[in-house]
Design an enzyme around this catalytic site. Sequence first.
Site, mmCIF file in Angstrom:
data_model
loop_
_atom_site.group_PDB
_atom_site.id
_atom_site.type_symbol
_atom_site.label_atom_id
_atom_site.label_comp_id
_atom_site.label_asym_id
_atom_site.label_seq_id
_atom_site.Cartn_x
_atom_site.Cartn_y
_atom_site.Cartn_z
ATOM 1 N N ASN A 13 0.867 -1.176 0.000
ATOM 2 C CA ASN A 13 0.000 0.000 0.000
ATOM 3 C C ASN A 13 0.906 1.228 0.000
ATOM 4 O O ASN A 13 1.466 1.594 1.028
ATOM 5 C CB ASN A 13 -0.906 -0.015 1.234
ATOM 6 C CG ASN A 13 -1.742 1.252 1.353
ATOM 7 O OD1 ASN A 13 -1.915 1.993 0.384
ATOM 8 N ND2 ASN A 13 -2.269 1.510 2.540
ATOM 9 N N TRP A 14 1.068 1.830 -1.172
ATOM 10 C CA TRP A 14 1.999 2.945 -1.298
ATOM 11 C C TRP A 14 1.502 4.214 -0.625
ATOM 12 O O TRP A 14 2.265 5.143 -0.399
ATOM 13 C CB TRP A 14 2.272 3.229 -2.776
ATOM 14 C CG TRP A 14 3.108 2.193 -3.459
ATOM 15 C CD1 TRP A 14 3.432 0.951 -3.002
ATOM 16 C CD2 TRP A 14 3.734 2.314 -4.747
ATOM 17 N NE1 TRP A 14 4.222 0.291 -3.912
ATOM 18 C CE2 TRP A 14 4.426 1.107 -4.996
ATOM 19 C CE3 TRP A 14 3.775 3.328 -5.710
ATOM 20 C CZ2 TRP A 14 5.141 0.886 -6.162
ATOM 21 C CZ3 TRP A 14 4.482 3.099 -6.882
ATOM 22 C CH2 TRP A 14 5.172 1.896 -7.108
ATOM 23 N N LYS A 15 0.208 4.287 -0.362
ATOM 24 C CA LYS A 15 -0.403 5.481 0.229
ATOM 25 C C LYS A 15 -0.139 6.694 -0.675
ATOM 26 O O LYS A 15 -0.121 6.554 -1.884
ATOM 27 C CB LYS A 15 0.089 5.680 1.668
ATOM 28 C CG LYS A 15 -0.136 4.419 2.520
ATOM 29 C CD LYS A 15 0.114 4.632 3.987
ATOM 30 C CE LYS A 15 -0.146 3.342 4.745
ATOM 31 N NZ LYS A 15 -0.032 3.515 6.199
ATOM 32 N N HIS A 98 -9.559 1.264 4.555
ATOM 33 C CA HIS A 98 -8.315 1.404 5.320
ATOM 34 C C HIS A 98 -8.546 2.356 6.492
ATOM 35 O O HIS A 98 -9.334 3.306 6.408
ATOM 36 C CB HIS A 98 -7.198 1.941 4.418
ATOM 37 C CG HIS A 98 -5.841 1.872 5.035
ATOM 38 N ND1 HIS A 98 -5.385 2.819 5.929
ATOM 39 C CD2 HIS A 98 -4.841 0.962 4.904
ATOM 40 C CE1 HIS A 98 -4.162 2.498 6.314
ATOM 41 N NE2 HIS A 98 -3.817 1.379 5.710
ATOM 42 N N GLU A 100 -6.950 4.727 7.641
ATOM 43 C CA GLU A 100 -6.714 6.144 7.342
ATOM 44 C C GLU A 100 -7.904 6.756 6.609
ATOM 45 O O GLU A 100 -8.222 7.927 6.809
ATOM 46 C CB GLU A 100 -5.421 6.292 6.531
ATOM 47 C CG GLU A 100 -4.189 5.999 7.354
ATOM 48 C CD GLU A 100 -2.965 5.643 6.530
ATOM 49 O OE1 GLU A 100 -1.924 5.361 7.149
ATOM 50 O OE2 GLU A 100 -3.052 5.633 5.281
ATOM 51 N N GLU A 170 -5.826 -4.835 10.438
ATOM 52 C CA GLU A 170 -4.853 -3.790 10.748
ATOM 53 C C GLU A 170 -5.172 -3.167 12.103
ATOM 54 O O GLU A 170 -6.058 -2.323 12.206
ATOM 55 C CB GLU A 170 -4.820 -2.716 9.656
ATOM 56 C CG GLU A 170 -6.183 -2.291 9.124
ATOM 57 C CD GLU A 170 -6.101 -1.013 8.313
ATOM 58 O OE1 GLU A 170 -5.025 -0.691 7.800
ATOM 59 O OE2 GLU A 170 -7.122 -0.328 8.224
ATOM 60 N N GLY A 176 1.938 2.769 11.117
ATOM 61 C CA GLY A 176 2.786 3.950 11.014
ATOM 62 C C GLY A 176 3.346 4.421 12.338
ATOM 63 O O GLY A 176 3.900 5.513 12.442
ATOM 64 N N SER A 216 2.403 -2.553 10.366
ATOM 65 C CA SER A 216 3.855 -2.369 10.457
ATOM 66 C C SER A 216 4.639 -3.670 10.298
ATOM 67 O O SER A 216 5.638 -3.894 10.988
ATOM 68 C CB SER A 216 4.233 -1.685 11.781
ATOM 69 O OG SER A 216 3.674 -0.390 11.856
ATOM 70 N N GLY A 237 2.779 -1.194 4.335
ATOM 71 C CA GLY A 237 2.910 0.237 4.100
ATOM 72 C C GLY A 237 4.339 0.631 3.778
ATOM 73 O O GLY A 237 4.809 0.486 2.656
ATOM 74 N N GLY A 238 5.053 1.107 4.784
ATOM 75 C CA GLY A 238 6.402 1.642 4.583
ATOM 76 C C GLY A 238 7.355 0.701 3.879
ATOM 77 O O GLY A 238 8.134 1.119 3.009
#
Length: 255
Positions: A13-15, A98, A100, A170, A176, A216, A237-238
């Site tokens: 998930n590049w966001k 998601h 977010e 999640e 994050g 994470s 994510g990251g």
Amino acid sequence: MNKELRQAIIAGNWKMNKTRPEAKALIEELKPIAEKATCGVIICVPFTNLETAVELTKGTNIKVGAENVHFKESGAYTGEISAAMLTEIGVEYVIIGHSERRQYFGETDETVNLRTKAALAAGLKPIVCVGEVLAERKADITKEVISTQIKLDLMGVSAEDIKKTVIAYEPVWAIGTGEVATDEQAQEVCAFIRETLAKLYDQATADAVTIQYGGSMNPKNCAGLLAQPDVDGGLIGGASLKAADFGVLLEEASK
């Protein structure tokens, strides 16, 4: 992971990251790494990168997903993208609900349900996100929260369609933040999600659904998480923004 019953999938998930040139560079770096993977490989990229990603991944084992979709086919919904717009350019997956989106953009279980059904109707495979916030975890109501989300988010989704759906657990408190659920915590909730699906559908249907962990996951902790029987991959994510890190996760999920 139980690969005899369902596919293990690592989805990035590049966001809100990467311009088109940056996306192209990352995908080109990722292609030879992903080629060795036997698990499912998905990159969910910003809308502006979708056509670039679809074009660059043709003929590879990398599937492309969007990060959101609207539930209407068309209309006066400024800034939104329909499922038909995504399928038309070759997108196969879409992240829905998601944390977010729920936290910052007013997503509710009702709209997650509408988006999920719209995506399925258009031939997209949804990655539906569920998870508890820190206060809910501390209040020991994680299972109540997850159960409610699953029932509302998947209301009206057939057994046939749920098998095309990926669920991502999640824990919101681990996204994050550098925090991560323990292997046992991740397994407990993912197993509970499967139990809930078995009650809504049946055990065989529940066993066929890929349930990812999405809090994470990184190269240092992925081995323990992916060793759990009900953790079928990760929504990343990251670590998805660095080809080498993403590659470690693909390698572990391919074992």
